[in-house]
Design a protein around this motif. Structure first.
Motif, short mmCIF file in Angstrom:
data_model
loop_
_atom_site.label_atom_id
_atom_site.label_comp_id
_atom_site.label_asym_id
_atom_site.label_seq_id
_atom_site.Cartn_x
_atom_site.Cartn_y
_atom_site.Cartn_z
N ILE A 27 0.87 -1.18 0.00
CA ILE A 27 0.00 0.00 0.00
C ILE A 27 0.90 1.22 0.00
N ALA A 48 -6.22 -1.71 12.16
CA ALA A 48 -4.89 -1.90 12.73
C ALA A 48 -4.25 -0.58 13.16
N LEU A 50 -3.10 1.97 11.45
CA LEU A 50 -1.83 2.21 10.74
C LEU A 50 -1.72 3.62 10.15
N CYS A 69 -7.27 -5.90 4.66
CA CYS A 69 -8.74 -5.93 4.62
C CYS A 69 -9.30 -5.05 3.50
N THR A 71 -10.13 -1.90 3.68
CA THR A 71 -11.03 -0.84 4.14
C THR A 71 -10.51 0.55 3.79
N CYS A 72 -9.24 0.79 3.97
CA CYS A 72 -8.69 2.12 3.71
C CYS A 72 -8.91 2.50 2.25
S1 SF4 Z 1 -7.53 -0.52 6.50
FE1 SF4 Z 1 -5.90 -0.62 4.93
S2 SF4 Z 1 -3.95 -0.38 6.07
FE2 SF4 Z 1 -5.57 -0.85 7.57
S3 SF4 Z 1 -5.45 -3.08 7.85
FE3 SF4 Z 1 -7.01 -2.68 6.26
S4 SF4 Z 1 -5.90 -2.77 4.28
FE4 SF4 Z 1 -4.36 -2.57 5.93
#
Ligand code: SF4
Ligand code: SF4
Length: 98
Positions: A27, A48, A50, A69, A71-72
């Motif tokens: 990412i 997480a 991050l 996941c 989501t971001c």
């Molecule tokens: S939201 Fe994005 S950075 Fe956070 S755990 Fe999911 S995929 Fe990884």
């Protein structure tokens, strides 16, 4: 952090997760775009934690403990601010049993 999900603590759940950190980030965040983003949705959406807002209005991001996941990528309000892919085979998050 002292979160609980049902009868299992966050720490217990995380004890079943490993991360095989890839050299190349899967990412990439365009922090120039983030500076003008007013919502910073990623900060609250990432399970997480991050994405960390900076005092100057920017974002610090670390891919190493990503759950993959997505989501971001779905929630980002900054157009193309996030470039998202899976890590190369055998790398990234590993969910263990037992
Ligand atoms: S939201 Fe994005 S950075 Fe956070 S755990 Fe999911 S995929 Fe990884
Ligand atoms: S929501 Fe997207 S554009 Fe806004 S701060 Fe987060 S990653 Fe950057």
């Amino acid at each position: 952090m002292n979160q609980r999900y049902g009868d299992v603590s966050f720490e217990d759940r995380m004890s079943h997760v490993d991360f095989r950190v890839a050299e190349q980030p899967h990412i990439v965040v365009d922090t120039d775009v983030c500076r003008s983003c007013t919502t910073k949705t990623c900060v609250h959406a990432c399970p997480a934690n991050l994405f960390v807002p900076t005092a100057e209005g920017g974002i610090l991001f670390n891919y190493e403990q990503c759950f993959e996941c997505g989501t971001c990528y779905l929630m980002c309000d900054g157009g193309n601010a996030i470039s998202w892919s899976y890590p190369d085979g055998g790398q990234g998050v590993v969910f263990r049993h037992g």
